[in-house]
Design a protein around this motif. Structure first.
Motif, PDB file in Angstrom:
ATOM      1  N   LEU A  57       0.797  -1.133   0.176  1.00  0.00           N
ATOM      2  CA  LEU A  57      -0.185  -0.269  -0.030  1.00  0.00           C
ATOM      3  C   LEU A  57       0.838   1.422   0.332  1.00  0.00           C
ATOM      4  O   LEU A  57       0.467   1.791  -0.677  1.00  0.00           O
ATOM      5  CB  LEU A  57      -0.486  -0.016   0.980  1.00  0.00           C
ATOM      6  N   ILE A  58       2.037   1.003   0.948  1.00  0.00           N
ATOM      7  CA  ILE A  58       3.278   2.273   0.795  1.00  0.00           C
ATOM      8  C   ILE A  58       2.884   3.217  -0.773  1.00  0.00           C
ATOM      9  O   ILE A  58       3.091   3.625  -1.459  1.00  0.00           O
ATOM     10  CB  ILE A  58       3.920   2.202   1.712  1.00  0.00           C
ATOM     11  N   ALA A  59       3.581   1.132  -1.689  1.00  0.00           N
ATOM     12  CA  ALA A  59       4.581   1.460  -2.785  1.00  0.00           C
ATOM     13  C   ALA A  59       3.305   1.965  -4.020  1.00  0.00           C
ATOM     14  O   ALA A  59       3.262   3.064  -4.626  1.00  0.00           O
ATOM     15  CB  ALA A  59       5.122   0.122  -3.118  1.00  0.00           C
ATOM     16  N   ALA A  60       2.033   1.935  -3.687  1.00  0.00           N
ATOM     17  CA  ALA A  60       0.596   2.472  -4.519  1.00  0.00           C
ATOM     18  C   ALA A  60       0.405   3.475  -4.422  1.00  0.00           C
ATOM     19  O   ALA A  60       0.184   3.484  -5.114  1.00  0.00           O
ATOM     20  CB  ALA A  60      -0.148   1.295  -4.026  1.00  0.00           C
ATOM     21  N   THR A  61       0.573   4.181  -3.132  1.00  0.00           N
ATOM     22  CA  THR A  61      -0.083   5.327  -2.748  1.00  0.00           C
ATOM     23  C   THR A  61       1.012   6.356  -2.870  1.00  0.00           C
ATOM     24  O   THR A  61       1.012   7.950  -2.883  1.00  0.00           O
ATOM     25  CB  THR A  61      -0.443   4.818  -1.403  1.00  0.00           C
ATOM     26  N   LEU A  62       2.417   6.176  -2.720  1.00  0.00           N
ATOM     27  CA  LEU A  62       2.999   7.099  -1.922  1.00  0.00           C
ATOM     28  C   LEU A  62       3.604   7.646  -3.535  1.00  0.00           C
ATOM     29  O   LEU A  62       4.506   7.361  -4.216  1.00  0.00           O
ATOM     30  CB  LEU A  62       4.584   7.094  -1.087  1.00  0.00           C
ATOM     31  N   ARG A  63       3.338   9.606  -3.553  1.00  0.00           N
ATOM     32  CA  ARG A  63       4.286   9.681  -4.825  1.00  0.00           C
ATOM     33  C   ARG A  63       5.230  10.464  -4.635  1.00  0.00           C
ATOM     34  O   ARG A  63       6.149  10.699  -5.095  1.00  0.00           O
ATOM     35  CB  ARG A  63       3.021  10.755  -5.799  1.00  0.00           C
ATOM     36  N   MET A  64       5.449  11.721  -3.943  1.00  0.00           N
ATOM     37  CA  MET A  64       6.170  12.117  -3.514  1.00  0.00           C
ATOM     38  C   MET A  64       7.191  12.031  -1.776  1.00  0.00           C
ATOM     39  O   MET A  64       5.095  12.937  -0.959  1.00  0.00           O
ATOM     40  CB  MET A  64       6.591  13.280  -3.657  1.00  0.00           C
ATOM     41  N   SER A  65       7.648  12.329  -1.227  1.00  0.00           N
ATOM     42  CA  SER A  65       7.966  12.535   0.053  1.00  0.00           C
ATOM     43  C   SER A  65       8.616  13.624   0.249  1.00  0.00           C
ATOM     44  O   SER A  65       9.802  13.614  -0.604  1.00  0.00           O
ATOM     45  CB  SER A  65       8.549  11.521   1.296  1.00  0.00           C
ATOM     46  N   ILE A  66       9.019  14.522   1.068  1.00  0.00           N
ATOM     47  CA  ILE A  66       9.890  15.889   1.238  1.00  0.00           C
ATOM     48  C   ILE A  66      10.136  15.669   2.741  1.00  0.00           C
ATOM     49  O   ILE A  66       9.376  15.619   3.241  1.00  0.00           O
ATOM     50  CB  ILE A  66       9.422  17.116   0.945  1.00  0.00           C
ATOM     51  N   ALA A  67      12.067  16.136   2.258  1.00  0.00           N
ATOM     52  CA  ALA A  67      12.611  16.775   4.434  1.00  0.00           C
ATOM     53  C   ALA A  67      12.802  17.791   4.288  1.00  0.00           C
ATOM     54  O   ALA A  67      13.739  18.305   2.974  1.00  0.00           O
ATOM     55  CB  ALA A  67      13.025  15.564   4.710  1.00  0.00           C
ATOM     56  N   GLN A  68      11.912  18.726   5.319  1.00  0.00           N
ATOM     57  CA  GLN A  68      12.926  19.788   4.837  1.00  0.00           C
ATOM     58  C   GLN A  68      13.380  20.360   6.516  1.00  0.00           C
ATOM     59  O   GLN A  68      12.654  19.794   7.160  1.00  0.00           O
ATOM     60  CB  GLN A  68      11.567  20.808   4.240  1.00  0.00           C
ATOM     61  N   ARG A  69      14.267  21.765   6.381  1.00  0.00           N
ATOM     62  CA  ARG A  69      14.861  21.557   7.526  1.00  0.00           C
ATOM     63  C   ARG A  69      14.566  23.737   7.514  1.00  0.00           C
ATOM     64  O   ARG A  69      14.941  24.391   5.996  1.00  0.00           O
ATOM     65  CB  ARG A  69      15.995  21.838   8.364  1.00  0.00           C
ATOM     66  N   LEU A  70      14.203  24.739   8.623  1.00  0.00           N
ATOM     67  CA  LEU A  70      14.516  25.637   8.504  1.00  0.00           C
ATOM     68  C   LEU A  70      16.027  26.460   8.762  1.00  0.00           C
ATOM     69  O   LEU A  70      16.579  25.913   9.718  1.00  0.00           O
ATOM     70  CB  LEU A  70      13.469  26.341   8.382  1.00  0.00           C
ATOM     71  N   VAL A  71      16.692  27.079   7.684  1.00  0.00           N
ATOM     72  CA  VAL A  71      17.511  28.072   8.578  1.00  0.00           C
ATOM     73  C   VAL A  71      17.412  29.326   7.815  1.00  0.00           C
ATOM     74  O   VAL A  71      17.421  29.717   7.340  1.00  0.00           O
ATOM     75  CB  VAL A  71      18.858  26.893   7.573  1.00  0.00           C
ATOM     76  N   ARG A  72      18.544  30.255   8.911  1.00  0.00           N
ATOM     77  CA  ARG A  72      18.363  31.596   8.344  1.00  0.00           C
ATOM     78  C   ARG A  72      18.710  31.857   6.946  1.00  0.00           C
ATOM     79  O   ARG A  72      20.106  31.314   7.156  1.00  0.00           O
ATOM     80  CB  ARG A  72      19.244  32.269  10.258  1.00  0.00           C
ATOM     81  N   ARG A  73      18.700  33.473   6.713  1.00  0.00           N
ATOM     82  CA  ARG A  73      18.968  33.791   5.344  1.00  0.00           C
ATOM     83  C   ARG A  73      20.372  35.092   5.381  1.00  0.00           C
ATOM     84  O   ARG A  73      19.518  35.665   6.665  1.00  0.00           O
ATOM     85  CB  ARG A  73      17.739  34.332   4.222  1.00  0.00           C
ATOM     86  N   LEU A  74      21.123  34.588   4.398  1.00  0.00           N
ATOM     87  CA  LEU A  74      22.359  35.422   4.887  1.00  0.00           C
ATOM     88  C   LEU A  74      21.970  36.582   4.099  1.00  0.00           C
ATOM     89  O   LEU A  74      20.823  36.941   3.530  1.00  0.00           O
ATOM     90  CB  LEU A  74      23.644  34.732   4.597  1.00  0.00           C
ATOM     91  N   CYS A  75      22.305  37.873   5.223  1.00  0.00           N
ATOM     92  CA  CYS A  75      21.818  38.868   4.809  1.00  0.00           C
ATOM     93  C   CYS A  75      22.586  39.409   3.636  1.00  0.00           C
ATOM     94  O   CYS A  75      23.890  39.367   3.219  1.00  0.00           O
ATOM     95  CB  CYS A  75      21.673  40.497   5.733  1.00  0.00           C
ATOM     96  N   PRO A  76      21.493  39.801   2.462  1.00  0.00           N
ATOM     97  CA  PRO A  76      22.918  39.968   1.231  1.00  0.00           C
ATOM     98  C   PRO A  76      23.513  40.959   0.928  1.00  0.00           C
ATOM     99  O   PRO A  76      24.465  41.042   0.670  1.00  0.00           O
ATOM    100  CB  PRO A  76      21.483  39.551  -0.144  1.00  0.00           C
ATOM    101  N   GLU A  77      23.418  42.099   2.238  1.00  0.00           N
ATOM    102  CA  GLU A  77      23.754  43.521   2.101  1.00  0.00           C
ATOM    103  C   GLU A  77      25.205  43.130   2.721  1.00  0.00           C
ATOM    104  O   GLU A  77      25.743  43.868   2.556  1.00  0.00           O
ATOM    105  CB  GLU A  77      23.364  44.449   2.094  1.00  0.00           C
TER     106      GLU A  77
END
Length: 482
Positions: free
Chosen positions: A360-380
């Motif tokens: 059932l996992i094989a039949a249903t899973l289309r995509m899984s995404i792992a994510q983390r949030l990281v501070r964005r450097l100031c471009p200036e």
């Protein structure tokens, strides 16, 4: 003279610094502290102050070195109102009025800092106010303990809580309109109280009300990731999962995906959330409320009777929610949800551990995404550096030693912090026919990973290295988050 004026529009004011100067002094002297970095306090002013004003500022702020930046009179006036408020301090009398003013000050400062949370914690001899900005807690200021009870009562009134109940946790919420000339500062507030040793602690979650920010492009997806997600969202059915720890931005990515589906048109989209974090026009959103008998179980059971095309379940938290998600995806619905695993491929193991059959996992899973949030450097103000040996090892890429990287510096654009907001790191797993067959055969996770790596699979570290190289994030921040 106008061409010599400082460009105030690119400045992010630090309200904790501005609070060192009384409102009356700021308005009378026509100046406002903006940021402190490199041992220098930077202030915006209408005209360079005289020596008496400089001495007053040294006493008020404790700064030994100051730099003054002349700005347009209208811009300065708007900034003063935005930071200190339009109401004069002399017009406030009585404990209730003081509590209102104090709450307004805290709300105003948090929105100026673009904080995601406000923490109001009573200590032995003071009330500590802290803001969570870009995922990091920072002190705002401390208040006398006698101001705690009136402040708590004020927030309870705003939140629709019982002000007489002090021994049990409570939840509530309210909305705050935008600051002058800054529509992005309008927020919905989720409030929660917790009885502690020295009084009730309050945590306020600030949810930005600018729905236009909830787009996949703004999350930080690279072009190839964005294309893969868009292809998946075009699928008529299947399971789309967001994985990662609490606070990694999974819900934001779900909302951005819902907005992309809405743009396709002609879809009936239903969501089950606890709580609803963002209201989206055109989507039927159900919020769990056990007090009103709107339970998670009851809503899940009724979902498929409402002819949905797309279903979003806030979290697959138990066997029942998993069964509903799988049944819906098998019967021609696209199902979006979150799952607590550390990697994208780990979603397969997690579903299996929860009792879902491998086929059932094989039949249903289309995509899984792992994510983390990281501070964005100031471009200036970011400055070039090189990856150290330790950072390269922590990023699982020892050959990257000495490669291009960037580190924070601090400037007026970022209030001296070196960072502006956060960006997500992504790992996408979309099973192909071979991977689906391996999942159905219930192979070990490491075997599945070995196959994926032979096909060029890119994990979180790969996305991190790309964003380190282009100056989006700092290696040290990535090492702390992954």
């Amino acid at each position: 003279m106008a061409e010599n004026l400082f460009d105030f529009s690119r400045v992010r004011i630090d309200p904790a610094l501005a609070g060192r100067i009384p409102r009356a002094v700021a308005f009378r002297r026509q100046l406002i502290p903006m940021a402190e970095f490199g041992g220098v306090l930077h202030l915006a002013c209408l005209y360079p102050p005289d020596e008496a004003t400089r001495q007053l500022l040294r006493r008020q702020t404790g700064a030994s070195a100051m730099e003054f930046h002349p700005v347009d009179a209208n811009e300065l006036r708007r900034a003063l109102v935005r930071v200190y408020g339009a109401e004069t301090a002399s017009s406030r009398t009585g404990a209730a009025e003081d509590a209102v003013a104090l709450a307004d000050e805290i709300f105003r400062a948090a929105r100026l800092r673009r904080a995601s949370d406000i923490h109001i914690d009573p200590r032995r001899d003071a009330v500590q106010i802290r803001f969570r900005v870009d995922g990091v807690l920072e002190d705002y200021r401390a208040f006398p303990l006698e101001q705690h009870a009136p402040l708590v009562s004020r927030i309870k009134v705003l939140s629709g809580m019982d002000i007489a109940e002090r021994r049990a946790p409570q939840d509530g919420g309210f909305s705050l309109g935008p600051l002058p000339d800054d529509p992005a500062t309008a927020v919905d507030v989720r409030s929660a109280t917790l009885p502690t040793r020295y009084g009730e602690s309050i945590t306020l979650r600030l949810l930005g009300s600018d729905r236009d920010q909830l787009t996949l492009e703004r999350l930080g997806m690279r072009a190839e990731h964005l294309e893969s997600v868009e292809q998946m969202l075009a699928s008529p059915h299947g399971l789309f999962l967001l994985t990662g720890p609490t606070g990694s931005g999974k819900s934001t990515t779900l909302y951005a995906s819902i907005r992309r589906l809405l743009a396709q048109g002609g879809l009936n989209i239903l969501t089950v959330e606890d709580p609803i974090e963002y209201e989206i026009d055109g989507v039927s959103q159900a919020e769990i409320d056990s007090a009103d008998k709107v339970t998670f179980t009851k809503v899940l059971r009724s979902l498929l009777r409402h002819d949905p095309d797309v279903i979003m379940i806030g979290e697959i938290r138990d066997t029942e929610s998993m069964d509903v998600a799988v049944k819906a995806s098998l019967t021609g619905h696209l199902v979006l949800s979150t799952l607590h695993t550390n990697t994208a491929v780990g979603a397969v193991t997690r579903l299996s551990d929860m009792g879902l059959a491998p086929h059932l996992i094989a039949a249903t899973l289309r995509m899984s995404i792992a994510q983390r949030l990281v501070r964005r450097l100031c471009p200036e103000c970011r400055r070039p550096a090189s990856l150290t040996e330790l950072e390269s090892r922590l990023l699982c890429c020892p050959d990257a030693v000495g490669s291009t990287a960037f580190v924070p510096e601090g400037c007026l654009s970022c209030a001296g912090r070196g960072y502006l907001g956060r960006v997500a790191l992504f790992e996408l797993f979309a099973p192909d026919a071979t991977a689906a067959s391996m999942i159905a055969r219930n192979v070990e996770e490491h075997e599945l990973l070995e196959y994926l790596e032979s096909q060029g699979y890119q994990n979180l570290y790969h996305d991190a290295l790309c964003k380190i190289a282009d100056g989006t994030v700092a290696a040290a921040d990535v090492c702390r988050e992954i």
